[in-house]
Design a protein around this motif. Structure first.
Motif: not given
Ligand code: KG4
Ligand code: ZN
Length: 347
Positions: A1-6, A8-10, A117
């Motif tokens: 998973m890319s940095y920006s995808d991770e 978003k799930k925060l 991250n």
């Protein structure tokens, strides 16, 4: 998973631990907060070096930021007793300011956030000056009226119930801090000008006639170019004619004229909007005369004043952490492509 995808799930946490970085001018600053609690606030300044040149030299500022950034961040983390792995986000000033200087803080923040991250929160320096009051008084909630008085801005702002900004008035020409710095030069005072003008003013009397700029007119707007020119003309004509003049009296008269109007229009703004809390921010709010006048005017009018300690009025990273936390709660995160901006609008 890319940095920006991770990212978003925060999960957003109320007690988020945020490291903030500020490098927009000549001070390299880092701060750590937990929610609205200030854990550390560190500054390494290049002002002593800049003094030799009579003002900030952008290239020198960038070079000193490069040397200082790692030290100041480590010191802020140590003082806060927080490890890098406990951070929830990195807030960083991305504008307004000197581009080269901003880029040092921004690159550092991006590299750190990417490696841990965690999100990068983009913060406007101007909004930081307004938001530091949320750390100063943890019960503070909008609406309130803010006086913003710095080297780049002069404005009376209504912060509405949902935190949005409405500019009631701002300067039509120079910022009040700019006028202080110019007057300091005319009076042969060294950089940084504002505190030196204040020091001289405390030894003088308000007896030199100064123009009453936009007093009782111009709505909530300000104008400082006429006042600045009046001081320049007064000093130059005294020098040309060999007339003795008292620098302390000039400083005192200038200071009263420049600052009384800020107090007057801020109180007027609060009264006409029916808002009973006033806040203040920006370097000029470190001025003792302004602080005393604003406090007594608020007391007289039954208004609550929230004003940061002097070291939180001038540039610092606690203000970036405070605004960063507000943006964090909204999930306002930046991509790794975030760039620095030399100017940003007040809104
Ligand atoms: O907020 P700040 O540190 O940087 C900007 O965002 O501009 O404000 C710097 C300005 C300078 O113009 C400086 O001369 C002024 O704030 N300043 C003061 C005082 N301390 C700083 N002006 C008047 N009295 C002071 N004590
Ligand atoms: Zn500032």
């Amino acid at each position: 998973m890319s940095y920006s995808d991770e990212i978003k799930k925060l999960n957003i946490k109320k007690d988020a631990v945020i490291l903030a970085i500020e490098s927009s001018c000549d001070e390299t600053c880092a701060s750590v907060t937990c929610g609205r609690e200030l854990l550390s606030n560190e500054i390494i300044s290049s002002a002593e070096i800049q003094k030799k040149y009579g003002g900030v030299v952008p290239e020198i500022a960038s070079r000193y930021h490069t040397d200082a950034i790692d030290k100041v961040v480590k010191s802020a983390m140590e003082k806060a007793k927080v490890s890098f792995f406990e951070l929830d986000a990195v807030a960083v000033t991305y504008g307004a300011g000197l581009l080269g200087a901003l880029l040092v803080g921004l690159s550092y923040a991006k590299a750190l956030a990417f490696s841990l991250n965690i999100p990068i929160i983009p913060v406007s320096h101007i909004h930081g000056h307004l938001s530091v009051c949320y750390l100063v008084d943890k019960t503070l909630e909008p609406p309130f009226i803010s006086l913003l008085a710095s080297g780049g801005h002069t404005a009376v702002i209504k912060v509405g119930c949902d935190g949005e900004y409405e500019i009631l008035g701002s300067t039509l020409d120079d910022a009040v801090g700019e006028a202080f710095d110019k007057v300091a030069r005319v009076l042969d005072l060294s950089y940084p000008g504002g505190p030196n003008v204040e020091r001289l003013a405390t030894l003088g009397k308000n007896c030199v006639p100064m123009p009453k700029m936009l007093k009782g007119q111009g709505g909530y707007n300000f104008s400082y170019s006429g006042l600045k020119t009046a001081v320049i003309n007064y000093v130059h004509s005294a020098k040309m004619s060999g007339r003795e003049y008292n620098k302390c009296d000039v400083a005192s008269s200038f200071q009263s004229s420049a600052l009384d109007i800020l107090v007057e229009k801020t109180i007027e703004g609060a009264k006409s909007c029916g808002i009973n809390t006033v806040t203040a921010g920006g370097g000029v709010c470190a001025n003792g005369y302004l602080r005393d006048k604003l406090k007594s005017a608020c007391d007289k009018n039954g208004l609550r004043l929230v004003i940061p300690d002097k070291h939180l009025c001038t540039d610092n990273a606690a203000m970036i952490a405070s605004e960063g936390y507000r943006q964090y709660l909204k999930g306002n995160f930046a991509p790794l492509s975030l760039n620095a901006k030399a100017s940003l609008s007040l809104k």
